[in-house]
Each structure stands twice: as C-alpha cells, then as structure tokens.
Write a protein that holds these residues in place. Structure first.
Motif, PDB file in Angstrom:
ATOM      1  N   PHE A  88      33.658  32.629 -29.136  1.00  0.00           N
ATOM      2  CA  PHE A  88      33.059  33.642 -28.264  1.00  0.00           C
ATOM      3  C   PHE A  88      33.185  33.293 -26.788  1.00  0.00           C
ATOM      4  O   PHE A  88      33.455  34.156 -25.962  1.00  0.00           O
ATOM      5  CB  PHE A  88      31.578  33.834 -28.610  1.00  0.00           C
ATOM      6  N   VAL A  89      32.957  32.022 -26.468  1.00  0.00           N
ATOM      7  CA  VAL A  89      33.007  31.589 -25.072  1.00  0.00           C
ATOM      8  C   VAL A  89      33.685  30.226 -24.998  1.00  0.00           C
ATOM      9  O   VAL A  89      33.595  29.420 -25.926  1.00  0.00           O
ATOM     10  CB  VAL A  89      31.592  31.485 -24.451  1.00  0.00           C
ATOM     11  N   LYS A  90      34.371  29.976 -23.886  1.00  0.00           N
ATOM     12  CA  LYS A  90      34.967  28.665 -23.653  1.00  0.00           C
ATOM     13  C   LYS A  90      33.904  27.774 -23.031  1.00  0.00           C
ATOM     14  O   LYS A  90      33.396  28.064 -21.948  1.00  0.00           O
ATOM     15  CB  LYS A  90      36.185  28.786 -22.731  1.00  0.00           C
ATOM     16  N   GLN A  91      33.550  26.717 -23.734  1.00  0.00           N
ATOM     17  CA  GLN A  91      32.461  25.862 -23.284  1.00  0.00           C
ATOM     18  C   GLN A  91      33.003  24.610 -22.590  1.00  0.00           C
ATOM     19  O   GLN A  91      33.704  23.801 -23.205  1.00  0.00           O
ATOM     20  CB  GLN A  91      31.574  25.474 -24.460  1.00  0.00           C
ATOM     21  N   GLU A  92      32.650  24.489 -21.319  1.00  0.00           N
ATOM     22  CA  GLU A  92      33.053  23.322 -20.534  1.00  0.00           C
ATOM     23  C   GLU A  92      31.865  22.859 -19.681  1.00  0.00           C
ATOM     24  O   GLU A  92      31.973  22.660 -18.474  1.00  0.00           O
ATOM     25  CB  GLU A  92      34.262  23.648 -19.655  1.00  0.00           C
ATOM     26  N   TYR A  93      30.730  22.699 -20.333  1.00  0.00           N
ATOM     27  CA  TYR A  93      29.548  22.233 -19.622  1.00  0.00           C
ATOM     28  C   TYR A  93      29.741  20.789 -19.175  1.00  0.00           C
ATOM     29  O   TYR A  93      30.312  19.967 -19.898  1.00  0.00           O
ATOM     30  CB  TYR A  93      28.313  22.308 -20.522  1.00  0.00           C
ATOM     31  N   THR A  94      29.253  20.472 -17.991  1.00  0.00           N
ATOM     32  CA  THR A  94      29.255  19.087 -17.539  1.00  0.00           C
ATOM     33  C   THR A  94      28.135  18.336 -18.251  1.00  0.00           C
ATOM     34  O   THR A  94      27.215  18.939 -18.808  1.00  0.00           O
ATOM     35  CB  THR A  94      29.032  19.006 -16.033  1.00  0.00           C
ATOM     36  N   GLN A  95      28.203  17.012 -18.205  1.00  0.00           N
ATOM     37  CA  GLN A  95      27.139  16.217 -18.815  1.00  0.00           C
ATOM     38  C   GLN A  95      25.802  16.488 -18.137  1.00  0.00           C
ATOM     39  O   GLN A  95      24.753  16.509 -18.792  1.00  0.00           O
ATOM     40  CB  GLN A  95      27.476  14.732 -18.738  1.00  0.00           C
ATOM     41  N   GLU A  96      25.850  16.728 -16.843  1.00  0.00           N
ATOM     42  CA  GLU A  96      24.610  17.060 -16.116  1.00  0.00           C
ATOM     43  C   GLU A  96      24.012  18.368 -16.629  1.00  0.00           C
ATOM     44  O   GLU A  96      22.790  18.470 -16.828  1.00  0.00           O
ATOM     45  CB  GLU A  96      24.893  17.162 -14.612  1.00  0.00           C
ATOM     46  N   GLU A  97      24.860  19.357 -16.872  1.00  0.00           N
ATOM     47  CA  GLU A  97      24.376  20.644 -17.387  1.00  0.00           C
ATOM     48  C   GLU A  97      23.810  20.493 -18.788  1.00  0.00           C
ATOM     49  O   GLU A  97      22.775  21.080 -19.124  1.00  0.00           O
ATOM     50  CB  GLU A  97      25.517  21.665 -17.370  1.00  0.00           C
ATOM     51  N   LEU A  98      24.480  19.704 -19.624  1.00  0.00           N
ATOM     52  CA  LEU A  98      23.992  19.495 -20.992  1.00  0.00           C
ATOM     53  C   LEU A  98      22.663  18.748 -20.989  1.00  0.00           C
ATOM     54  O   LEU A  98      21.775  19.043 -21.797  1.00  0.00           O
ATOM     55  CB  LEU A  98      25.031  18.734 -21.807  1.00  0.00           C
ATOM     56  N   THR A  99      22.513  17.801 -20.096  1.00  0.00           N
ATOM     57  CA  THR A  99      21.246  17.085 -19.980  1.00  0.00           C
ATOM     58  C   THR A  99      20.126  18.025 -19.560  1.00  0.00           C
ATOM     59  O   THR A  99      19.006  17.964 -20.093  1.00  0.00           O
ATOM     60  CB  THR A  99      21.373  15.931 -18.973  1.00  0.00           C
ATOM     61  N   LYS A 100      20.420  18.923 -18.623  1.00  0.00           N
ATOM     62  CA  LYS A 100      19.423  19.918 -18.209  1.00  0.00           C
ATOM     63  C   LYS A 100      19.065  20.848 -19.368  1.00  0.00           C
ATOM     64  O   LYS A 100      17.910  21.246 -19.514  1.00  0.00           O
ATOM     65  CB  LYS A 100      19.948  20.727 -17.018  1.00  0.00           C
ATOM     66  N   ASN A 101      20.054  21.193 -20.189  1.00  0.00           N
ATOM     67  CA  ASN A 101      19.777  22.022 -21.367  1.00  0.00           C
ATOM     68  C   ASN A 101      18.843  21.302 -22.337  1.00  0.00           C
ATOM     69  O   ASN A 101      17.935  21.909 -22.911  1.00  0.00           O
ATOM     70  CB  ASN A 101      21.077  22.386 -22.076  1.00  0.00           C
ATOM     71  N   MET A 102      19.067  20.015 -22.523  1.00  0.00           N
ATOM     72  CA  MET A 102      18.192  19.241 -23.395  1.00  0.00           C
ATOM     73  C   MET A 102      16.765  19.216 -22.853  1.00  0.00           C
ATOM     74  O   MET A 102      15.793  19.390 -23.600  1.00  0.00           O
ATOM     75  CB  MET A 102      18.723  17.810 -23.551  1.00  0.00           C
ATOM     76  N   GLU A 103      16.642  19.038 -21.559  1.00  0.00           N
ATOM     77  CA  GLU A 103      15.314  19.043 -20.938  1.00  0.00           C
ATOM     78  C   GLU A 103      14.656  20.410 -21.080  1.00  0.00           C
ATOM     79  O   GLU A 103      13.451  20.503 -21.342  1.00  0.00           O
ATOM     80  CB  GLU A 103      15.435  18.661 -19.462  1.00  0.00           C
ATOM     81  N   ARG A 104      15.455  21.447 -20.926  1.00  0.00           N
ATOM     82  CA  ARG A 104      14.924  22.805 -21.074  1.00  0.00           C
ATOM     83  C   ARG A 104      14.471  23.047 -22.509  1.00  0.00           C
ATOM     84  O   ARG A 104      13.418  23.646 -22.751  1.00  0.00           O
ATOM     85  CB  ARG A 104      15.995  23.821 -20.660  1.00  0.00           C
ATOM     86  N   ASN A 105      15.246  22.580 -23.489  1.00  0.00           N
ATOM     87  CA  ASN A 105      14.873  22.760 -24.890  1.00  0.00           C
ATOM     88  C   ASN A 105      13.587  22.009 -25.222  1.00  0.00           C
ATOM     89  O   ASN A 105      12.734  22.522 -25.958  1.00  0.00           O
ATOM     90  CB  ASN A 105      16.009  22.302 -25.802  1.00  0.00           C
ATOM     91  N   ASP A 106      13.435  20.809 -24.684  1.00  0.00           N
ATOM     92  CA  ASP A 106      12.195  20.067 -24.882  1.00  0.00           C
ATOM     93  C   ASP A 106      11.013  20.820 -24.280  1.00  0.00           C
ATOM     94  O   ASP A 106       9.925  20.853 -24.866  1.00  0.00           O
ATOM     95  CB  ASP A 106      12.300  18.678 -24.249  1.00  0.00           C
TER      96      ASP A 106
END
Length: 295
Positions: A88-106
């Motif tokens: 569906f989408v090309k995913q190229e998140y940076t490690q910083e973005e993925l870390t922020k996503n983890m924090e958001r999920n928590d």
C-alpha cells in the motif's frame, strides 16, 4: 468456560462525510443517533479502535443513557518497523521516526488505561492492537512489543485482554496468544476470492483452525463482514447488497446457534477511507452514510 458471554456484536466507526480520525470527530448528537440505531437492532457489544474523543463520547453516551451496550476498545498502533513488503505504501521511516512511533504507542496504552478506568462499567475488553503482524501490513509491531502492552494492561486493569488479527497470522503468535485472555480473529471470505455460496463455511473453518491452535482459549471474531462494492481482488459480482444480506443472515444464524461472538464489520459506511466513495473499503457498512439500512 467463555470469558465473554455471547451477545450480538458489531464494529462501530461513526465518521460521517468530512469527518475522520485525523480531522473532525462526530458530534455527540451524531454518536447518540448511531448508538440508538444499534441498540434497536439488538446489538449488545460494539468495537472501537482507539482511545480518542470519538470513543470517549460513545462511552459517555452509554453511561449517561444507561444503554445496554458494552464497548471493546483497543489502540491503533503506528508502525514500529519498516515493512518492505507492504503493497500500500513505501515505508522508509528513519530510526528516529520509528522511536517516536514506539513512544506514541506506549502513550496510547496509557491513554486507554485512563479511559477504561473512567468508564469501568461500559468497557467489555481491551486490545493491544489491530492487524499489526501480517506480511502486507502498514502498521507493523513486533509480537514482543504487543506482549509488553498486554502485560501493562493486565497490570493496570481488571479487563480481559486480547489482540485483533487475521486468521492466517495466529499460527505464528502462539506465545502472545497463550498470554491473552481470548483470541480475536478477522476472517473475510471476499478478500480470499471466495463466493457467497461457501463464505460462512469458510468462516467456520477459520474458527476451527484457530480454536485448534488455542484449545484452552475462547475464540471470537472481531472483524467479519461483506462489502457492497467490489475491488479488483474479489470475484466479480460477489460484492453487492443482495449477497451482504445473505451472508450476514447466514453468519448470524451460525454464530447464535453455536454461541460464538462475531463483531460484524461494519455498522456504517466509511467515506473517510478513500477519495472514491465506490471503493470497497468505504462500503462495508450495514447502513449507508445517511443511516438508512441497506436491506
């Protein structure tokens, strides 16, 4: 013994024209209209997807009006790793973005805990996520992270904890499944290129397959339904109102006879899911956008 007793169940997302999870939330009066419709149809359980203002307003109405409804609610996780196989989408998140996503999920886990604590009597169960482990998924979360969220829910809440996932992923989630209180399955015959003639029989097979993996757990469906508009994957001519009527009727007869909970996807059509209102994803509702029944 089942943790959750049988009841008529449906997924509820009340976003109307111009509304969406990221823009405008339905007004309280609109949600009240929706819930009144579902109560009159005999639904006892609704499923909502994240602890946002939409869910809060629904819980407030259930509480204030003393509606005979209980809500299953989860978190809608952002991706915690890139999935190169996502179509569906090309995913190229940076490690910083993925870390922020983890924090958001928590943070979403903590937000849901607070919401459930406030509406203890109105909440049926909680989920640690929704379709976060398929090879095609756009919101990938590792099973160990889902397990950590499940442990946090059990630590903070006195509610059954589950994870909502497709039938083909559950064989790979045994550790998580064994920790959960019940197993939540998604099963869509239309997505598997099946016809109306075999649809409910396929749901029965999927139920039995997952039940065999987790024989000591209650298994239920948290998404099962029939859209009225096709996509290119579906068998031509299968996605229509007539077949939705037949499918939902046959499905409900089986679920009631065997006392299996099945959250129908979806109560109302969802135009926010696509720019084209004829997309299949926008048309899974048993009701049109104007809240009239399709059949």
């Amino acid at each position: 013994m089942d943790i959750i007793k049988y009841g008529k169940a449906i997924c509820y997302s009340g976003y109307r024209q111009g509304q969406s999870p990221k823009t405008e939330i339905p007004a309280k009066e609109q949600i009240e209209e929706d819930l009144d419709i579902l109560v009159k149809e005999g639904y006892q359980y609704i499923r909502m997807y994240d602890p946002n203002l939409h869910a809060r307003r629904a819980l407030e109405i259930i509480h204030e009006k003393k509606l005979p409804l209980k809500c299953m609610i989860g978190i809608d996780s952002d991706p915690e790793e890139n999935n190169p196989d996502c179509p569906f989408v090309k995913q190229e998140y940076t490690q910083e973005e993925l870390t922020k996503n983890m924090e958001r999920n928590d943070a979403e886990v903590e937000a849901l805990i607070k919401l459930v604590q406030e509406f203890e009597n109105e909440v049926l169960a909680v989920s640690v996520g929704n379709e976060n482990t398929p090879t095609w998924g756009a919101h990938t979360v590792k099973p160990e992270r889902l397990l950590a969220h499940a442990k946090r829910f059990k630590e903070a809440l006195n509610k059954p904890v589950t994870f909502c996932e497709g039938v083909f992923e559950w064989p790979h989630l045994k550790e998580l499944g064994n920790y959960l209180d019940f197993i939540s399955v998604h099963s869509y015959p239309l997505h598997y290129k099946e016809t109306i003639d075999v649809a409910v029989e396929l749901n029965k097979k999927h139920y039995n397959d997952v039940n065999a993996i987790f024989p000591d757990k209650q298994v239920l469906f948290t998404e099962v339904g029939w859209t009225t508009k096709p996509n290119s994957v579906m068998v031509p001519g299968q996605a229509c109102v007539e077949n939705q009527k037949r499918y939902i009727t046959e499905l409900n007869e089986w679920l009631e006879a065997d006392q299996i909970i099945g959250f129908i996807f979806e109560a109302f059509d969802e135009p926010w899911k696509g720019s084209n209102p004829n997309k299949s994803e926008c048309n899974w509702g048993l009701y049109y956008l104007d809240r009239t029944r399709k059949w």
